[in-house]
Design an enzyme around this catalytic site. Structure first.
Site, PDB file in Angstrom:
ATOM      1  N   ASP A  13     -40.059  -2.874 -35.319  1.00 34.50           N
ATOM      2  CA  ASP A  13     -39.088  -3.599 -34.480  1.00 34.50           C
ATOM      3  C   ASP A  13     -38.405  -4.736 -35.227  1.00 34.50           C
ATOM      4  O   ASP A  13     -38.075  -5.769 -34.643  1.00 34.50           O
ATOM      5  CB  ASP A  13     -39.764  -4.167 -33.212  1.00 34.50           C
ATOM      6  CG  ASP A  13     -40.530  -3.105 -32.455  1.00 34.50           C
ATOM      7  OD1 ASP A  13     -39.991  -2.000 -32.333  1.00 34.50           O
ATOM      8  OD2 ASP A  13     -41.656  -3.378 -32.010  1.00 34.50           O
ATOM      9  N   LYS A  16     -34.256  -2.744 -37.713  1.00 36.71           N
ATOM     10  CA  LYS A  16     -33.823  -1.797 -38.760  1.00 36.71           C
ATOM     11  C   LYS A  16     -32.602  -0.996 -38.327  1.00 36.71           C
ATOM     12  O   LYS A  16     -31.723  -0.725 -39.133  1.00 36.71           O
ATOM     13  CB  LYS A  16     -34.969  -0.833 -39.100  1.00 36.71           C
ATOM     14  CG  LYS A  16     -36.170  -1.522 -39.722  1.00 36.71           C
ATOM     15  CD  LYS A  16     -37.269  -0.534 -40.060  1.00 36.71           C
ATOM     16  CE  LYS A  16     -37.915   0.110 -38.863  1.00 36.71           C
ATOM     17  NZ  LYS A  16     -38.678  -0.800 -37.996  1.00 36.71           N
ATOM     18  N   LYS A  18     -29.970  -1.662 -36.617  1.00 35.86           N
ATOM     19  CA  LYS A  18     -28.688  -2.320 -36.872  1.00 35.86           C
ATOM     20  C   LYS A  18     -28.384  -2.373 -38.375  1.00 35.86           C
ATOM     21  O   LYS A  18     -27.260  -2.113 -38.797  1.00 35.86           O
ATOM     22  CB  LYS A  18     -28.714  -3.737 -36.294  1.00 35.86           C
ATOM     23  CG  LYS A  18     -27.443  -4.453 -36.660  1.00 35.86           C
ATOM     24  CD  LYS A  18     -27.446  -5.912 -36.476  1.00 35.86           C
ATOM     25  CE  LYS A  18     -26.373  -6.495 -37.376  1.00 35.86           C
ATOM     26  NZ  LYS A  18     -25.990  -7.829 -36.980  1.00 35.86           N
ATOM     27  N   ASN A  38     -41.827   7.886 -31.370  1.00 35.34           N
ATOM     28  CA  ASN A  38     -42.451   6.577 -31.121  1.00 35.34           C
ATOM     29  C   ASN A  38     -41.502   5.460 -31.564  1.00 35.34           C
ATOM     30  O   ASN A  38     -41.610   4.324 -31.124  1.00 35.34           O
ATOM     31  CB  ASN A  38     -43.808   6.438 -31.842  1.00 35.34           C
ATOM     32  CG  ASN A  38     -43.769   6.828 -33.308  1.00 35.34           C
ATOM     33  OD1 ASN A  38     -42.791   7.392 -33.774  1.00 35.34           O
ATOM     34  ND2 ASN A  38     -44.824   6.536 -34.030  1.00 35.34           N
ATOM     35  N   ALA A  39     -40.570   5.788 -32.453  1.00 35.05           N
ATOM     36  CA  ALA A  39     -39.604   4.803 -32.949  1.00 35.05           C
ATOM     37  C   ALA A  39     -38.508   4.587 -31.915  1.00 35.05           C
ATOM     38  O   ALA A  39     -38.204   5.473 -31.117  1.00 35.05           O
ATOM     39  CB  ALA A  39     -38.980   5.297 -34.243  1.00 35.05           C
ATOM     40  N   GLY A  40     -37.917   3.399 -31.942  1.00 38.75           N
ATOM     41  CA  GLY A  40     -36.772   3.132 -31.077  1.00 38.75           C
ATOM     42  C   GLY A  40     -35.809   2.250 -31.840  1.00 38.75           C
ATOM     43  O   GLY A  40     -36.075   1.071 -32.035  1.00 38.75           O
ATOM     44  N   HIS A  41     -34.740   2.826 -32.338  1.00 35.43           N
ATOM     45  CA  HIS A  41     -33.769   2.058 -33.119  1.00 35.43           C
ATOM     46  C   HIS A  41     -32.554   1.743 -32.256  1.00 35.43           C
ATOM     47  O   HIS A  41     -31.865   2.642 -31.788  1.00 35.43           O
ATOM     48  CB  HIS A  41     -33.360   2.837 -34.375  1.00 35.43           C
ATOM     49  CG  HIS A  41     -34.470   2.918 -35.380  1.00 35.43           C
ATOM     50  ND1 HIS A  41     -34.444   3.746 -36.471  1.00 35.43           N
ATOM     51  CD2 HIS A  41     -35.635   2.248 -35.463  1.00 35.43           C
ATOM     52  CE1 HIS A  41     -35.553   3.579 -37.165  1.00 35.43           C
ATOM     53  NE2 HIS A  41     -36.297   2.674 -36.567  1.00 35.43           N
ATOM     54  N   GLN A 223     -40.987   2.284 -37.760  1.00 34.29           N
ATOM     55  CA  GLN A 223     -42.147   1.385 -37.647  1.00 34.29           C
ATOM     56  C   GLN A 223     -42.088   0.341 -38.790  1.00 34.29           C
ATOM     57  O   GLN A 223     -41.007   0.010 -39.219  1.00 34.29           O
ATOM     58  CB  GLN A 223     -43.476   2.165 -37.655  1.00 34.29           C
ATOM     59  CG  GLN A 223     -43.717   2.973 -36.385  1.00 34.29           C
ATOM     60  CD  GLN A 223     -43.078   4.346 -36.409  1.00 34.29           C
ATOM     61  OE1 GLN A 223     -43.106   5.025 -37.424  1.00 34.29           O
ATOM     62  NE2 GLN A 223     -42.499   4.752 -35.308  1.00 34.29           N
ATOM     63  N   THR A 238     -49.949   3.271 -36.967  1.00 38.57           N
ATOM     64  CA  THR A 238     -49.440   4.574 -36.569  1.00 38.57           C
ATOM     65  C   THR A 238     -49.994   5.597 -37.565  1.00 38.57           C
ATOM     66  O   THR A 238     -50.784   5.245 -38.450  1.00 38.57           O
ATOM     67  CB  THR A 238     -47.894   4.559 -36.465  1.00 38.57           C
ATOM     68  OG1 THR A 238     -47.478   5.775 -35.846  1.00 38.57           O
ATOM     69  CG2 THR A 238     -47.208   4.401 -37.814  1.00 38.57           C
ATOM     70  N   ARG A 303     -43.155  -7.555 -26.322  1.00 36.37           N
ATOM     71  CA  ARG A 303     -43.776  -7.619 -27.650  1.00 36.37           C
ATOM     72  C   ARG A 303     -44.546  -8.924 -27.803  1.00 36.37           C
ATOM     73  O   ARG A 303     -44.155  -9.949 -27.246  1.00 36.37           O
ATOM     74  CB  ARG A 303     -42.703  -7.529 -28.730  1.00 36.37           C
ATOM     75  CG  ARG A 303     -41.994  -6.202 -28.715  1.00 36.37           C
ATOM     76  CD  ARG A 303     -40.874  -6.166 -29.756  1.00 36.37           C
ATOM     77  NE  ARG A 303     -40.142  -4.924 -29.642  1.00 36.37           N
ATOM     78  CZ  ARG A 303     -38.817  -4.815 -29.749  1.00 36.37           C
ATOM     79  NH1 ARG A 303     -38.084  -5.886 -29.992  1.00 36.37           N
ATOM     80  NH2 ARG A 303     -38.233  -3.647 -29.627  1.00 36.37           N
ATOM     81  N   ASP A 331     -30.725 -15.838 -34.847  1.00 34.92           N
ATOM     82  CA  ASP A 331     -30.253 -16.588 -33.674  1.00 34.92           C
ATOM     83  C   ASP A 331     -31.355 -16.833 -32.651  1.00 34.92           C
ATOM     84  O   ASP A 331     -31.235 -17.749 -31.830  1.00 34.92           O
ATOM     85  CB  ASP A 331     -29.066 -15.854 -33.029  1.00 34.92           C
ATOM     86  CG  ASP A 331     -29.407 -14.407 -32.701  1.00 34.92           C
ATOM     87  OD1 ASP A 331     -30.003 -13.727 -33.573  1.00 34.92           O
ATOM     88  OD2 ASP A 331     -29.103 -13.956 -31.596  1.00 34.92           O
ATOM     89  N   VAL A 412     -27.231 -12.303 -37.181  1.00 34.35           N
ATOM     90  CA  VAL A 412     -27.238 -13.351 -36.145  1.00 34.35           C
ATOM     91  C   VAL A 412     -26.986 -12.795 -34.740  1.00 34.35           C
ATOM     92  O   VAL A 412     -26.611 -13.525 -33.825  1.00 34.35           O
ATOM     93  CB  VAL A 412     -26.213 -14.471 -36.478  1.00 34.35           C
ATOM     94  CG1 VAL A 412     -26.655 -15.256 -37.703  1.00 34.35           C
ATOM     95  CG2 VAL A 412     -24.812 -13.893 -36.677  1.00 34.35           C
TER      96      VAL A 412
HETATM   97  P1  IMP Z   1     -48.275   5.483 -32.139  1.00 31.90           P
HETATM   98  O1  IMP Z   1     -47.353   5.487 -33.297  1.00 31.90           O
HETATM   99  O2  IMP Z   1     -47.624   5.852 -30.838  1.00 31.90           O
HETATM  100  O3  IMP Z   1     -49.518   6.268 -32.408  1.00 31.90           O
HETATM  101  O4  IMP Z   1     -48.773   3.961 -31.921  1.00 31.90           O
HETATM  102  C1  IMP Z   1     -49.618   3.304 -32.866  1.00 31.90           C
HETATM  103  C2  IMP Z   1     -49.262   1.836 -32.968  1.00 31.90           C
HETATM  104  O5  IMP Z   1     -47.997   1.716 -33.593  1.00 31.90           O
HETATM  105  C3  IMP Z   1     -49.150   1.104 -31.640  1.00 31.90           C
HETATM  106  O6  IMP Z   1     -49.573  -0.236 -31.831  1.00 31.90           O
HETATM  107  C4  IMP Z   1     -47.655   1.124 -31.346  1.00 31.90           C
HETATM  108  O7  IMP Z   1     -47.259   0.066 -30.515  1.00 31.90           O
HETATM  109  C5  IMP Z   1     -47.115   0.963 -32.761  1.00 31.90           C
HETATM  110  N1  IMP Z   1     -45.769   1.535 -32.926  1.00 31.90           N
HETATM  111  C6  IMP Z   1     -45.437   2.831 -33.033  1.00 31.90           C
HETATM  112  N2  IMP Z   1     -44.103   2.964 -33.191  1.00 31.90           N
HETATM  113  C7  IMP Z   1     -43.605   1.731 -33.194  1.00 31.90           C
HETATM  114  C8  IMP Z   1     -42.276   1.220 -33.353  1.00 31.90           C
HETATM  115  O8  IMP Z   1     -41.291   1.940 -33.548  1.00 31.90           O
HETATM  116  N3  IMP Z   1     -42.158  -0.137 -33.296  1.00 31.90           N
HETATM  117  C9  IMP Z   1     -43.226  -0.962 -33.133  1.00 31.90           C
HETATM  118  N4  IMP Z   1     -44.474  -0.527 -32.994  1.00 31.90           N
HETATM  119  C10 IMP Z   1     -44.661   0.810 -33.022  1.00 31.90           C
END
Ligand code: IMP
Length: 422
Positions: A13, A16, A18, A38-41, A223, A238, A303, A331, A412
């Site tokens: 988080d 990345k 942006k 699991n990622a969120g960009h 991640q 992860t 978070r 910022d 910023v």
């Molecule tokens: P998993 O990847 O879903 O197995 O989660 C394992 C750990 O990685 C947990 O603490 C999640 O919150 C963290 N995690 C997985 N993907 C992200 C991400 O994109 N951003 C931040 N934390 C992540």
């Protein structure tokens, strides 16, 4: 631009999405090499917000080619949902979006097992995103995974899936969870395979040929360094290689074809899920949450937040070989009178300048802080380095030096134009 690996230098988080979007301007290809949905960009273009989970952020620029590499685990249903969302927004994904045929797939039993294993762990849970990522990588390592190339070959896919559902249903029943219907999963995945087929390619050859032609590739890390399966705060990590080396294994592009590593870090520290976070601070968290910031892009979870941890970012620079830094969310600190930076950890009589190898020791470490005077001026509208308040520049220089890498970008705000190049 040459071949660039972009990594998160903290716990994910870092902003990345942006920075990738900004750097994509100079790239021909943008490639995901590890992780899954699991990622969120998050990327803002004008007022439009895009949250991408599997599709590389480069997709928002139609002339770029985007690749999901062999190191990614793909949930095809979630991917199609994301692709449909992009199509609805008028974004081109035809002829410019490819998925490695050797990428492993995430199935409903992976998600179910992720959930069940977390429940069994009780208070020792990892706090996963419950997207089935760990169990899918587990199957890959156990040689029981099913890959995209299997999915698009129906006669191969059916017996493989039948066997895997049978085996996993035994486990799910033993855990008291509901077994899955082979028929339902098979029909859903077959249909997904048919839709994904035009995008499936030998991306290893594709990317190496692009490199041989002198085209530039941006490897988009997901991640962050301390969630890396080898180098993170194990077991609170992860299941993939989130550090620079993962870009090579996850794409098939060799190390000597990589030209630079860019590390992305926030001007403070955050983490989602369980595990040690030495600089965690309730006041920093309250301030950021009150500003509406620091809620997870994938799960919406608030978070955990804390002061900038230069021990962690120094360690990240070392492992990843970070050449240049992008510091984001500057910022977020605009209103503070005093800003703290952790310069070392104290563990009894022992001082640590790098992150200790195990989570138990790290959990016992106390941060040693240096204090900086805040700039207390809004920075969101500033576009040049010279116009940033002096104290803000001093802070940025200090955290870059403490992290052992050269500052390239200060961000910023979430928009493309809220980016200051040095
Ligand atoms: P998993 O990847 O879903 O197995 O989660 C394992 C750990 O990685 C947990 O603490 C999640 O919150 C963290 N995690 C997985 N993907 C992200 C991400 O994109 N951003 C931040 N934390 C992540």
């Amino acid at each position: 631009m040459a071949n660039t690996i972009l990594v998160g230098a903290q716990w994910g988080d870092e902003g990345k999405g942006k920075i990738i979007d900004v750097l994509t301007e100079q790239a021909d290809y943008v490639v995901r090499t590890q992780g899954g949905n699991n990622a969120g960009h998050t990327v803002f273009i004008g007022t439009q917000k895009y949250v991408l989970h599997l599709v590389p952020s480069g997709i928002l620029r139609p002339e770029k080619k985007c690749v999901i590499g062999n190191g990614v685990v793909v949930d095809p249903i979630s991917l199609l949902h994301e692709m449909d969302g992009l199509i609805k927004l008028g974004i081109k994904i035809d002829g410019n979006f490819f998925i490695s045929e050797t990428a492993h797939l995430v199935f409903p039993y992976h998600r179910e097992l992720d959930e069940q294993r977390e429940l069994m762990k009780g208070e020792h849970k990892i706090g996963t995103t419950k997207r089935g990522i760990g169990p899918a990588y587990g199957d890959k390592a156990a040689r029981t995974g099913i890959r995209l190339i299997d999915l698009i070959n129906p006669e191969r896919f059916e017996p493989l899936l039948r066997r895997r559902i049978r085996e996993n249903n035994d486990v799910l029943r033993a855990l008291g969870a509901k077994p899955l219907s082979f028929k339902k999963v098979h029909a859903q995945y077959r249909a997904a395979g048919d839709r994904l087929r035009p995008h499936v390619a030998n991306t290893v050859v594709m990317l190496n040929q692009a490199t041989a032609r002198g085209e530039d590739i941006l490897f988009e890390g997901a991640q962050g360094t301390f969630l890396d399966i080898d180098h993170g705060t194990y077991p609170f990590v992860t299941s993939s290689s989130t550090t620079a080396g993962g870009a090579c294994t996850g794409s098939g592009v060799p190390p000597h074809r990589m030209d630079r590593v860019v590390g992305v870090m926030k001007a403070y520290t955050t983490r989602v899920g369980e595990g040690p976070l030495p600089t965690e601070n309730a006041e920093v968290a309250d301030m950021l949450h009150a500003m509406g910031r620091e809620f997870g892009a994938t799960t919406g979870r608030p978070r955990r937040c804390g002061w900038f941890d230069a021990v962690a970012t120094r360690h990240a620079s070392m492992i990843n070989g970070i050449d240049q830094l992008a510091i984001t969310n500057l910022d977020g600190l605009d209103s503070l009178g005093t800003i703290k930076v952790c310069v070392s950890y104290q563990d009894g009589a022992t001082r640590h300048d790098y992150v200790p190898s195990d989570a138990v020791t790290l959990g016992a470490c106390r941060p040693v802080y240096a204090e900086f005077r805040g700039w207390q001026t809004p920075t969101g509208e500033i576009r040049t380095w010279k116009k940033l308040p002096l104290r803000c520049r001093q802070y940025l220089k200090a955290i870059s030096e403490l992290s052992g890498a050269e500052l390239m970008i200060a961000s910023v705000g979430p928009a493309r134009e809220q980016t200051i190049f040095l």
